[in-house]
Design a protein around this motif. Structure first.
Motif, short mmCIF file in Angstrom:
data_model
loop_
_atom_site.label_atom_id
_atom_site.label_comp_id
_atom_site.label_asym_id
_atom_site.label_seq_id
_atom_site.Cartn_x
_atom_site.Cartn_y
_atom_site.Cartn_z
N LEU A 146 0.70 -1.20 0.05
CA LEU A 146 0.01 -0.11 0.01
C LEU A 146 0.87 1.33 0.13
O LEU A 146 0.27 2.42 0.35
N HIS A 147 2.17 1.37 -0.34
CA HIS A 147 3.05 2.34 -0.37
C HIS A 147 2.87 3.14 -1.67
O HIS A 147 2.95 4.51 -1.20
N GLU A 148 2.18 2.60 -2.43
CA GLU A 148 1.82 3.35 -3.79
C GLU A 148 0.90 4.55 -3.54
O GLU A 148 0.66 5.25 -4.21
N HIS A 149 0.37 4.53 -2.35
CA HIS A 149 -0.90 5.43 -2.23
C HIS A 149 -0.39 6.74 -1.57
O HIS A 149 -1.25 7.57 -1.42
N PHE A 150 0.80 6.71 -1.13
CA PHE A 150 1.22 7.75 -0.65
C PHE A 150 2.35 8.58 -1.59
O PHE A 150 3.01 8.17 -2.16
N ALA A 151 2.17 10.23 -1.11
CA ALA A 151 2.77 11.14 -1.94
C ALA A 151 4.50 10.92 -1.59
O ALA A 151 5.18 11.29 -2.57
N ASP A 152 4.79 10.45 -0.59
CA ASP A 152 6.16 10.31 0.21
C ASP A 152 6.34 8.74 0.73
O ASP A 152 6.47 8.94 1.79
N PRO A 153 6.35 7.85 -0.38
CA PRO A 153 6.39 6.79 0.20
C PRO A 153 7.91 6.25 0.86
O PRO A 153 8.65 6.85 0.47
N PHE A 188 5.54 14.50 7.64
CA PHE A 188 5.69 13.34 8.44
C PHE A 188 4.96 12.25 7.48
O PHE A 188 4.66 11.30 7.76
N SER A 189 5.33 12.63 5.91
CA SER A 189 5.07 11.36 4.94
C SER A 189 3.57 10.68 5.18
O SER A 189 3.46 9.54 4.69
N ALA A 190 2.78 11.69 5.63
CA ALA A 190 1.52 11.00 5.99
C ALA A 190 0.39 11.08 4.72
O ALA A 190 -0.66 10.58 4.72
N ARG A 191 0.72 12.00 3.56
CA ARG A 191 -0.15 12.29 2.64
C ARG A 191 -0.44 11.21 1.64
O ARG A 191 0.52 10.54 1.22
N MET A 192 -1.47 10.91 1.49
CA MET A 192 -1.91 10.06 0.21
C MET A 192 -2.28 10.96 -0.71
O MET A 192 -2.83 12.13 -0.90
N HIS A 193 -2.20 10.10 -1.97
CA HIS A 193 -2.66 10.68 -3.25
C HIS A 193 -4.12 10.89 -3.38
O HIS A 193 -4.96 9.98 -2.86
#
Lengths: 435, 435
Positions: free
Chosen positions: A389-396, A412-417
């Motif tokens: 599921l890392h592919e859903h994140f802007a900063d995986p 915080f690398s929390a942002r999803m696409h």
């Protein structure tokens, strides 16, 4: 700059369809996030989430919405993140729903983490470097010391942080150059057959991971067979952790793990209820000679330990060898700072829980900060990694040679696409509408 | 007969307007209930609720609604209340939100209690007599034994219950004739002035209550003054309990209570976090000689202790003298059966928490059952009583000579008048619409 809205969305990924993430207590998780955005009237927003495994994600979303009065309208520039987090966890009426545990605490964690995402973005730094830039006094002020001072005082925590100031910049450079050790759980889900487990374990070893972890606890014969196959494939010395996901009572845990002891588990994780202070201590004592040649077997827990007070007692009772923080179970960064400080004071390594959706993205920042500023050690330390599921994140997260590469983007690398948030919205997104 | 609907309503009473219920941690509670009805296609329904103190009551209502799939459609006649309660607390996805704590566990408790209300009504008995009519095997099967057997095994619990069978009917008759001891908290809310506290304490003593309780923990000088006034009014021997509502850390608790020790508190209640197994044990040790003439001061806790695993550890660690169950904090009757059994096995008296809204109505049934069938003792036992909001119930508690009179109407006394449910509905009922 002000927070003008707290937006919450119920996001669910249908992971139960492939048995990814299956274990003895969680046979069919749908990894989910009650996902929030702190919308500001400026250019920077803050993102965060509560991780759940499906049903109940909407309840977390409702709990987050109940915290909006503490957030919306706040000035960002003067936001004191210590005071902010204490207000969220000490609302005199909402506190009754815990206190400091369960749904309400998960919700507070999501909001607090989003506020840290916003603060780090405003500073133009990845969260771990933002934390590293803060003074010992500021870090100490971020912690809610209520119920902690019999184990660690603010003054002792300040001294500990001050002692680590020398070398802080060098350790940050070291992390930027070489990353942080990782282990993987992706090999050993309970729903996988033996061949798949062994194949994936060998690949993880070849990739440079420091450990692989197997799920156990459903059937002892199955556990023996799978563990034996993995041990033979990986060789006698390669670390293999085992994880029972709270399946056992105290006596059963000691018996079951002892029966696997000759295979040399690196640790037994979550042998029993996360509420068991005394139980974990008894299990640790019961396993003190259960490993190969009468060696001890380490006890690890934490992903479901609900707050700093419980972690404090696990340390006071010498009940664990490994402290497994979770980025989104307790009340966010602030409470995890308390736990990192206590673990360092008690000399126990922190090996974070991760996986799910987005937990790797978040928790890496806490371990990186632990190394630069708190424990200043990598010994016995590694971050869990799961390859979903890392592919859903802007900063995986980026894994390089079996290690977490240092995150460098601000926040915080929390942002999803946005595309993922739309597609997996529950129950009306395209992924769910026709199920 | 089938359950055809699970109806949930958000009911709130504006108690904060009069400071009734104010204490060191809860300055302005609005006593509330996430109130549920198990609607059947027969003539009997089941009622239950989660007690909260205002904000967040809607979150509990949402959590209760999430449990509907476990309830709606179930056959009432064949409902196994042990299996039913275990399913509600072990949904593999919802469990992630606890496990077994916080909002989700409060919700499970409300639904389980409503199912017991329904079962007792079907049997035509008040709940305490319905429980008393069950066999030891049936009671044991109602308990979720996971994580308990290192302290108490099902076989030992069965033996304990079987030992109490002789005299059971006589003890029930005794309760019907003379009721059960009570103490009152209505004298000592922190928002009351000294004269009001003393006046109400004297009235409680005259009314026959076994103890009065004062709230402490906000200011030591205030506590000394109020306690001294109450002690002088009530005489040197009348039991006066004190309650800090989790205000202190371990060291502070020992110091503060020691400073009040010469006034002879009967117990110190909730000196610290309900999560503190080790902390309560340390406080109890620290107060072992803090009473008059070096006598020990009892330690009591439980109203916020979130499940049977925590109660088990408080007993194992010898951390409390008095076990304060709450009818609606843990997962309903079933989990309280486990706690009653463990308290009896460890030889500790149970003195339930009550008050709020409806907690007196519910918990009296558990203490009455404890006397007929579990502890078979009244020694050191009394039920908390608070004189608010009983008028909203169809079968309100009756206090006679400072004792709880035995409830005689069928069911769990959980039902509120429809008129109250309408008037105090939040936010659209007449009591709230114009605030």
């Amino acid at each position: 700059m002000k927070v003008i809205d707290l937006r919450v969305r119920d996001i669910r990924f249908p992971t139960s369809r492939s048995l990814d993430g299956s274990d003895a207590m969680n046979p069919d998780p749908d990894y989910s996030a009650a996902y929030i955005e702190l919308v500001t009237d400026g250019e920077t927003d803050g993102h965060g989430f509560t991780f759940t495994i499906g049903r109940g994600n909407d309840i977390c979303a409702a709990a987050i919405a109940a915290l909006a009065p503490y957030v919306v309208g706040r000035e960002v520039d003067t936001l004191d993140l210590g005071e902010f987090s204490r207000r969220l966890t000490h609302d005199s009426q909402l506190r009754w729903l815990g206190p400091e545990k369960g749904v309400m605490h998960l919700a507070a964690g999501a909001v607090i983490n989003a506020a840290w995402d916003l603060a780090a973005r405003r500073a133009g730094l990845p969260l771990w470097q933002y934390l590293t830039s803060l003074s010992p006094d500021t870090i100490v002020d971020c912690v809610d010391w209520r119920y902690l001072t019999d184990a660690l005082t603010p003054a002792a925590a300040r001294d500990l942080l001050a002692d680590r100031l020398p070398g802080r910049a060098e350790r940050a450079e070291e992390l930027l150059a070489g990353g942080y050790p990782a282990y993987t759980t992706s090999a050993g889900w309970l729903g996988y057959d033996d061949a798949k487990v062994t194949r994936r374990a060998l690949r993880a070893q070849a990739d440079g991971f420091a450990m692989v972890k197997l799920k156990v606890g459903a059937d002892l014969h199955d556990d023996l067979r799978r563990f034996t196959a993995a041990r033979e494939a990986l060789g006698p010395d390669f670390p293999i952790g085992i994880d029972a996901n709270q399946r056992w009572g105290v006596g059963e845990a000691i018996g079951w793990v002892s029966a696997l002891g000759h295979l040399g588990p690196y640790w037994i994780e979550e042998p029993t209820s996360p509420d068991e202070i005394l139980g974990h201590a008894a299990i640790r004592t019961g396993l003190a000679h259960a490993g190969p040649g009468g060696s001890p077997i380490r006890v690890a827990t934490g992903e479901h330990v609900h707050n700093r007070i419980m972690f404090k007692q696990l340390l006071q009772a010498d009940a664990v060898d490994v402290v497994q923080i979770d980025s989104a179970r307790v009340a966010g960064v602030n409470e995890n700072l308390a736990i990192l400080l206590m673990a360092a004071a008690f000399g126990k390594p922190v090996c974070p829980h991760a996986g799910g959706v987005g937990l790797c993205e978040l928790v890496q920042h806490l371990s990186f900060f632990d190394y630069t500023s708190v424990s200043a050690s990598l010994s016995g330390r590694m971050i869990e990694y799961v390859d979903h599921l890392h592919e859903h994140f802007a900063d995986p997260v980026r894994i390089v040679n079996g290690r977490y590469a240092a995150p460098v983007a601000p926040g915080f690398s929390a942002r999803m696409h946005e595309e993922s948030l739309t597609r997996y919205a529950f129950p009306d997104g395209p992924e769910w509408k026709d199920v």
